[in-house]
Structure formats: C-alpha cells, structure tokens
Design a protein around this motif. Sequence first.
Motif, PDB file in Angstrom:
ATOM      1  N   GLY A   1      10.707 -13.143 -14.439  1.00 46.09           N
ATOM      2  CA  GLY A   1      10.171 -12.889 -15.770  1.00 46.09           C
ATOM      3  C   GLY A   1       9.528 -11.517 -15.888  1.00 46.09           C
ATOM      4  N   LEU A   2       9.485 -10.776 -14.782  1.00 43.95           N
ATOM      5  CA  LEU A   2       8.894  -9.435 -14.763  1.00 43.95           C
ATOM      6  C   LEU A   2       9.871  -8.470 -14.121  1.00 43.95           C
ATOM      7  CD1 LEU A   2       5.352 -10.349 -13.371  1.00 43.95           C
ATOM      8  CD2 LEU A   2       5.908  -9.785 -15.745  1.00 43.95           C
ATOM      9  N   SER A   3       9.824  -7.213 -14.548  1.00 48.63           N
ATOM     10  CA  SER A   3      10.633  -6.200 -13.876  1.00 48.63           C
ATOM     11  C   SER A   3      10.056  -6.003 -12.472  1.00 48.63           C
ATOM     12  CB  SER A   3      10.576  -4.876 -14.651  1.00 48.63           C
ATOM     13  OG  SER A   3       9.292  -4.290 -14.515  1.00 48.63           O
ATOM     14  N   PRO A   4      10.820  -5.435 -11.565  1.00 52.33           N
ATOM     15  CA  PRO A   4      10.268  -5.190 -10.225  1.00 52.33           C
ATOM     16  C   PRO A   4       8.975  -4.373 -10.266  1.00 52.33           C
ATOM     17  CG  PRO A   4      12.634  -4.851 -10.195  1.00 52.33           C
ATOM     18  CD  PRO A   4      12.244  -5.058 -11.631  1.00 52.33           C
ATOM     19  N   GLN A   5       8.913  -3.333 -11.106  1.00 50.97           N
ATOM     20  CA  GLN A   5       7.704  -2.510 -11.193  1.00 50.97           C
ATOM     21  C   GLN A   5       6.523  -3.308 -11.732  1.00 50.97           C
ATOM     22  OE1 GLN A   5       7.015   0.126  -9.812  1.00 50.97           O
ATOM     23  NE2 GLN A   5       8.918   1.189  -9.442  1.00 50.97           N
ATOM     24  N   GLN A   6       6.756  -4.162 -12.718  1.00 46.24           N
ATOM     25  CA  GLN A   6       5.675  -4.991 -13.263  1.00 46.24           C
ATOM     26  C   GLN A   6       5.175  -5.977 -12.209  1.00 46.24           C
ATOM     27  OE1 GLN A   6       7.958  -6.475 -16.586  1.00 46.24           O
ATOM     28  NE2 GLN A   6       6.736  -5.317 -18.063  1.00 46.24           N
ATOM     29  N   TRP A   7       6.095  -6.563 -11.440  1.00 48.29           N
ATOM     30  CA  TRP A   7       5.713  -7.527 -10.411  1.00 48.29           C
ATOM     31  C   TRP A   7       4.907  -6.834  -9.316  1.00 48.29           C
ATOM     32  CZ3 TRP A   7       6.081  -9.294  -5.381  1.00 48.29           C
ATOM     33  CH2 TRP A   7       5.829 -10.656  -5.173  1.00 48.29           C
ATOM     34  N   ILE A   8       5.350  -5.631  -8.931  1.00 47.77           N
ATOM     35  CA  ILE A   8       4.624  -4.855  -7.916  1.00 47.77           C
ATOM     36  C   ILE A   8       3.220  -4.538  -8.415  1.00 47.77           C
ATOM     37  CG2 ILE A   8       4.524  -2.608  -6.738  1.00 47.77           C
ATOM     38  CD1 ILE A   8       7.642  -2.733  -6.640  1.00 47.77           C
ATOM     39  N   ARG A   9       3.114  -4.079  -9.661  1.00 39.50           N
ATOM     40  CA  ARG A   9       1.805  -3.752 -10.232  1.00 39.50           C
ATOM     41  C   ARG A   9       0.906  -4.986 -10.255  1.00 39.50           C
ATOM     42  NH1 ARG A   9       3.242  -2.388 -15.131  1.00 39.50           N
ATOM     43  NH2 ARG A   9       4.051  -0.421 -14.395  1.00 39.50           N
ATOM     44  N   GLN A  10       1.468  -6.124 -10.637  1.00 44.44           N
ATOM     45  CA  GLN A  10       0.703  -7.375 -10.665  1.00 44.44           C
ATOM     46  C   GLN A  10       0.188  -7.738  -9.268  1.00 44.44           C
ATOM     47  OE1 GLN A  10       2.833 -11.219 -11.156  1.00 44.44           O
ATOM     48  NE2 GLN A  10       1.588 -11.413 -13.017  1.00 44.44           N
ATOM     49  N   GLN A  11       1.022  -7.588  -8.260  1.00 40.41           N
ATOM     50  CA  GLN A  11       0.614  -7.902  -6.891  1.00 40.41           C
ATOM     51  C   GLN A  11      -0.445  -6.923  -6.395  1.00 40.41           C
ATOM     52  OE1 GLN A  11       1.597 -10.836  -5.562  1.00 40.41           O
ATOM     53  NE2 GLN A  11       2.542 -10.950  -7.581  1.00 40.41           N
ATOM     54  N   ARG A  12      -0.313  -5.658  -6.764  1.00 41.61           N
ATOM     55  CA  ARG A  12      -1.318  -4.665  -6.375  1.00 41.61           C
ATOM     56  C   ARG A  12      -2.671  -4.984  -7.010  1.00 41.61           C
ATOM     57  NH1 ARG A  12       2.450   0.805  -6.563  1.00 41.61           N
ATOM     58  NH2 ARG A  12       3.205   0.536  -4.433  1.00 41.61           N
ATOM     59  N   LEU A  13      -2.652  -5.414  -8.263  1.00 39.40           N
ATOM     60  CA  LEU A  13      -3.903  -5.781  -8.932  1.00 39.40           C
ATOM     61  C   LEU A  13      -4.521  -7.033  -8.307  1.00 39.40           C
ATOM     62  CD1 LEU A  13      -2.998  -5.012 -12.650  1.00 39.40           C
ATOM     63  CD2 LEU A  13      -4.691  -3.825 -11.235  1.00 39.40           C
ATOM     64  N   LEU A  14      -3.700  -8.004  -7.952  1.00 40.57           N
ATOM     65  CA  LEU A  14      -4.223  -9.201  -7.284  1.00 40.57           C
ATOM     66  C   LEU A  14      -4.860  -8.845  -5.944  1.00 40.57           C
ATOM     67  CD1 LEU A  14      -1.360 -11.773  -8.017  1.00 40.57           C
ATOM     68  CD2 LEU A  14      -3.700 -11.814  -8.924  1.00 40.57           C
ATOM     69  N   ARG A  15      -4.203  -7.971  -5.191  1.00 39.99           N
ATOM     70  CA  ARG A  15      -4.754  -7.523  -3.901  1.00 39.99           C
ATOM     71  C   ARG A  15      -6.049  -6.751  -4.120  1.00 39.99           C
ATOM     72  NH1 ARG A  15      -6.389  -8.140   0.858  1.00 39.99           N
ATOM     73  NH2 ARG A  15      -6.127  -6.415   2.289  1.00 39.99           N
ATOM     74  N   ALA A  16      -6.082  -5.909  -5.133  1.00 37.45           N
ATOM     75  CA  ALA A  16      -7.296  -5.143  -5.431  1.00 37.45           C
ATOM     76  C   ALA A  16      -8.451  -6.088  -5.768  1.00 37.45           C
ATOM     77  CB  ALA A  16      -7.039  -4.178  -6.587  1.00 37.45           C
ATOM     78  N   LYS A  17      -8.184  -7.119  -6.537  1.00 35.12           N
ATOM     79  CA  LYS A  17      -9.230  -8.093  -6.878  1.00 35.12           C
ATOM     80  C   LYS A  17      -9.763  -8.784  -5.623  1.00 35.12           C
ATOM     81  CE  LYS A  17      -7.751  -9.261 -11.534  1.00 35.12           C
ATOM     82  NZ  LYS A  17      -7.225 -10.348 -12.372  1.00 35.12           N
ATOM     83  N   GLU A  18      -8.865  -9.121  -4.709  1.00 30.22           N
ATOM     84  CA  GLU A  18      -9.294  -9.717  -3.434  1.00 30.22           C
ATOM     85  C   GLU A  18     -10.227  -8.768  -2.693  1.00 30.22           C
ATOM     86  OE1 GLU A  18      -6.125 -10.811  -0.799  1.00 30.22           O
ATOM     87  OE2 GLU A  18      -5.169 -12.096  -2.287  1.00 30.22           O
TER      88      GLU A  18
ATOM     89  N   GLY B   1       0.790  -1.222   0.000  1.00 30.63           N
ATOM     90  CA  GLY B   1       0.000   0.000   0.000  1.00 30.63           C
ATOM     91  C   GLY B   1       0.822   1.271   0.000  1.00 30.63           C
ATOM     92  N   GLU B   2       2.122   1.139   0.004  1.00 29.57           N
ATOM     93  CA  GLU B   2       3.004   2.306   0.084  1.00 29.57           C
ATOM     94  C   GLU B   2       3.908   2.362  -1.136  1.00 29.57           C
ATOM     95  OE1 GLU B   2       5.037   1.747   3.813  1.00 29.57           O
ATOM     96  OE2 GLU B   2       3.173   1.078   4.710  1.00 29.57           O
ATOM     97  N   SER B   3       4.516   3.502  -1.328  1.00 31.77           N
ATOM     98  CA  SER B   3       5.486   3.654  -2.399  1.00 31.77           C
ATOM     99  C   SER B   3       6.791   2.993  -1.963  1.00 31.77           C
ATOM    100  CB  SER B   3       5.712   5.141  -2.675  1.00 31.77           C
ATOM    101  OG  SER B   3       6.662   5.298  -3.689  1.00 31.77           O
ATOM    102  N   LEU B   4       7.328   2.155  -2.802  1.00 32.93           N
ATOM    103  CA  LEU B   4       8.559   1.446  -2.471  1.00 32.93           C
ATOM    104  C   LEU B   4       9.529   1.606  -3.632  1.00 32.93           C
ATOM    105  CD1 LEU B   4       9.881  -0.386  -0.341  1.00 32.93           C
ATOM    106  CD2 LEU B   4       8.910  -2.333  -1.534  1.00 32.93           C
ATOM    107  N   ALA B   5      10.647   2.230  -3.371  1.00 30.69           N
ATOM    108  CA  ALA B   5      11.636   2.477  -4.414  1.00 30.69           C
ATOM    109  C   ALA B   5      12.432   1.213  -4.707  1.00 30.69           C
ATOM    110  CB  ALA B   5      12.578   3.599  -3.981  1.00 30.69           C
ATOM    111  N   ILE B   6      12.781   1.048  -5.968  1.00 27.48           N
ATOM    112  CA  ILE B   6      13.608  -0.091  -6.377  1.00 27.48           C
ATOM    113  C   ILE B   6      14.949  -0.036  -5.642  1.00 27.48           C
ATOM    114  CG2 ILE B   6      14.697  -1.265  -8.341  1.00 27.48           C
ATOM    115  CD1 ILE B   6      11.558  -1.274  -8.283  1.00 27.48           C
ATOM    116  N   ALA B   7      15.428   1.151  -5.395  1.00 30.00           N
ATOM    117  CA  ALA B   7      16.695   1.308  -4.662  1.00 30.00           C
ATOM    118  C   ALA B   7      16.588   0.709  -3.263  1.00 30.00           C
ATOM    119  CB  ALA B   7      17.078   2.778  -4.587  1.00 30.00           C
ATOM    120  N   ASP B   8      15.420   0.823  -2.623  1.00 29.92           N
ATOM    121  CA  ASP B   8      15.228   0.241  -1.290  1.00 29.92           C
ATOM    122  C   ASP B   8      15.245  -1.288  -1.353  1.00 29.92           C
ATOM    123  OD1 ASP B   8      15.001   2.793  -0.209  1.00 29.92           O
ATOM    124  OD2 ASP B   8      12.803   2.799  -0.396  1.00 29.92           O
TER     125      ASP B   8
END
Length: 132
Positions: free
Chosen positions: A62-79, A34-41
């Motif tokens: 198989g996904l960039s970190p940003q793509q994986w984060i977006r995918q997880q956010r969408l899965l959580r949103a669907k839940e 739910g928070e902004s997380l930098a790739i550097a972190d």
Amino acid sequence: MARLEYCAPRLSATGGLCPRRERIAKQLILANLGESLAIADLAQACALSRSHFSRAFKCSTGLSPQQWIRQQRLLRAKELITQSNLSLTQISLECGFCDQAHFCHIFTRSEGINPMAWRNRQVRHKPSVIAA
C-alpha cells in the motif's frame, strides 16, 4: 496520458510481490535502514526490473518503496528517541536521514510536532519507577 494505478494492500492476489520477494525486500531495507539504499538494489535482490518492483511493492504494502522506507526510519527514530539518550543529530544519522534538519522536517510533517517536543512529551508521560 499515463494511467495511475492504485493497489489496495493484500486485497488482490495478483500484481503484488510474492511473499518471498516481499520478505527479501523488507529485510534488506531494515538491515540497511541507516544507509542509502537504491530502489534498483532492492529490485535486483528480488530479480525484478525497477519499475516492476516498485509497482508490485506498492500493491503488496500500500506504500511505495520510498514511503515504506521513510515510515520504517521514523519508527526506528521514535524507538531511539524514547529508549536512548542519543542526540537528534545522532538519531537522524542512525536512521538514514542525510542530516538533522531533514530528519526534523520529515518527523514534523509526519507527527505534527518536532522531534524534541515529541521526546519531551514521551518523557513526561512515561511512568516513573518507584524503588521499593
């Protein structure tokens, strides 16, 4: 000219994150969805440079970190859409999107249908419980 590299997930034992670092990165992402997380972190948590981490993460998943984060956010949103009565604004903020408009745009681009229509479709197809 930069050479683009593609790493198929888990087909090669080299180039990706070790299982421990992959677990650390994924746990950190999921704990802070739910928070902004930098790739550097994430890279720092794995004791890697930002560029090395990004390349290795993509090789591992198989996904960039940003793509994986977006995918997880969408899965959580669907839940949350199917299991709660939260508004789309609340869901978008809970899942780390900056606002409802951005959430709706990303959701629609991913699913081909806007989140409210998706919610209505899920409710319609949900089996009703009959009291005995």
